[in-house]
Write a protein that holds these residues in place. Structure first.
Motif, PDB file in Angstrom:
ATOM      1  N   LYS A 158     -37.791  11.910 -12.191  1.00  0.00           N
ATOM      2  CA  LYS A 158     -36.834  11.968 -11.081  1.00  0.00           C
ATOM      3  C   LYS A 158     -37.542  12.092  -9.737  1.00  0.00           C
ATOM      4  N   LEU A 161     -38.664   8.656  -8.742  1.00  0.00           N
ATOM      5  CA  LEU A 161     -37.541   7.793  -8.394  1.00  0.00           C
ATOM      6  C   LEU A 161     -36.943   8.189  -7.045  1.00  0.00           C
ATOM      7  N   GLU A 175     -40.814   0.962  -7.542  1.00  0.00           N
ATOM      8  CA  GLU A 175     -39.740   1.535  -8.353  1.00  0.00           C
ATOM      9  C   GLU A 175     -39.522   0.699  -9.616  1.00  0.00           C
ATOM     10  N   ILE A 179     -40.335   2.006 -13.568  1.00  0.00           N
ATOM     11  CA  ILE A 179     -39.377   1.993 -14.676  1.00  0.00           C
ATOM     12  C   ILE A 179     -39.839   1.034 -15.767  1.00  0.00           C
TER      13      ILE A 179
END
Length: 384
Positions: A158, A161, A175, A179
């Motif tokens: 988190k 992100l 980003e 992921i």
């Protein structure tokens, strides 16, 4: 909806005729998002209560508010739906890692990590703490993963992100790569366990790069489609001419060719019908094929289901596909931006939605002879 997971037809037979029941099972339920509904985010039920409103207004629930902001950004993120589902499982500690399976009292689980063979597999160990993962993070994004070992894996993810969101312009690609790397580690872990692949950091980086390229290609394609929406073609389709529906760029070096077929046969004497679908990869692993009985109420619906099954099964195996079909009506429906056949409209929508996860897809109308391998599989399934 996966037809293999639907209710067994025997439950329906008592209430409806066989034809009515078949019609019901032939209806395709699209997997597209449903309409938004009003709800209160500060209770589990989604219903407002005076107590939750009080704590919200008093500022006591500020931490929950921050979580709500994160989830709002998360669900709106322009990433693959499978990635959202994957991340949601991570944040809720729901991935079937060895420690989670043991906690659920699943018998016969080996707790040892399959990649390092030295420590027990946990979510944090798999995604961040083991040596192979740390090498990946350092090599792909320059992240020193060991510095975050004091954090829970969910908070570690988190934090990154949130950082990417704050610096959106300069970190947009990071980003996606972040992921994609998480996803690649999980995919390769499953390859090692279920396919006997030898652990290889380069394989993880290759998977991550491939999916980052796919997502960026999809975004560019959507931008172009939006910009050119006012200039969309409404061509007059001729059944006797060459028919093809294509999206993306064929420059990909790994484009697989599939033949598909949907068989639908009506018994004139009993007025009952049956259908099967099949697909086969003709230029790769000969075992890459599938065939099954389904519920369909027409030949074109069976063919549409066959194409949907093929691109869904191959979604994460290849960035590009050429699909050969002998059905003109499905190609016509794919090429049109308006409803051409209500019987297959929802299936066509799902085909287009899944197709956006590929770099390139082409669906071509060919003669029956060219799809005979798929037709043979479908016929065998119908007779079985």
């Amino acid at each position: 909806m996966d037809q293999n997971k639907m209710w067994k037809p025997s439950i329906i037979w008592n209430q409806y005729s066989k034809e009515d029941a078949k019609e019901i099972f032939a209806i395709h339920i699209p997997r597209a998002d449903i309409d938004d509904e009003i709800g209160w985010s500060h209770t589990k039920s989604g219903n407002y209560t005076v107590k939750s409103g009080y704590w919200f207004l008093s500022g006591e629930n500020q931490q929950q508010l921050n979580k709500s902001t994160f989830w709002n950004h998360f669900w709106k993120a322009d990433i693959f739906p499978k990635w959202k589902h994957f991340l949601w499982k991570i944040f809720n500690n729901a991935l079937p890692t060895a420690d989670n399976l043991i906690k659920r009292k699943i018998a016969g689980i080996n707790p040892t990590c399959y990649l390092c063979k030295s420590q027990d597999e946990t979510l944090a160990h798999m995604l961040r703490d083991r040596q192979i993962a740390q090498r990946i993070w350092s090599g792909s994004l320059g992240i020193v993963a060991e510095n975050g070992k004091h954090l829970k894996i969910q908070e570690w993810i988190k934090n990154f992100l949130n950082l990417f969101k704050k610096r959106k312009e300069e970190c947009l690609d990071m980003e996606v790569d972040f992921i994609s790397t998480l996803w690649a580690i999980w995919v390769h872990r499953n390859e090692v366990i279920f396919r006997g692949v030898i652990p290889n950091p380069e394989r993880i980086m290759m998977i991550g790069k491939d999916h980052s390229v796919r997502l960026n290609t999809r975004k560019k394609r959507q931008d172009r489609q939006l910009a050119n929406s006012s200039q969309e073609e409404h061509a007059d389709h001729n059944k006797h001419q060459f028919q093809e529906w294509t999206i993306g760029n064929k420059a990909s070096t790994n484009v697989q060719t599939l033949v598909v077929d949907g068989t639908w046969k009506k018994n004139v004497k009993t007025n009952q019908w049956q259908a099967t679908i099949a697909w086969k990869n003709v230029n790769n692993d000969p075992k890459e094929e599938a065939a099954s009985k389904i519920f369909a109420n027409s030949a074109e619906q069976a063919e549409a289901y066959a194409i949907l099954k093929a691109i869904a099964d191959m979604e994460w195996r290849s960035p590009g596909l050429i699909i050969k079909t002998d059905n003109t009506e499905v190609i016509t429906a794919l090429k049109s931006n308006i409803t051409t056949n209500k019987n297959i409209d929802n299936i066509i929508k799902d085909i287009k939605r899944i197709a956006n996860s590929y770099i390139f897809i082409s669906c071509i109308k060919v003669g029956r002879e060219e799809v005979k391998l798929a037709h043979k599989l479908a016929t065998q399934a119908r007779k079985s």
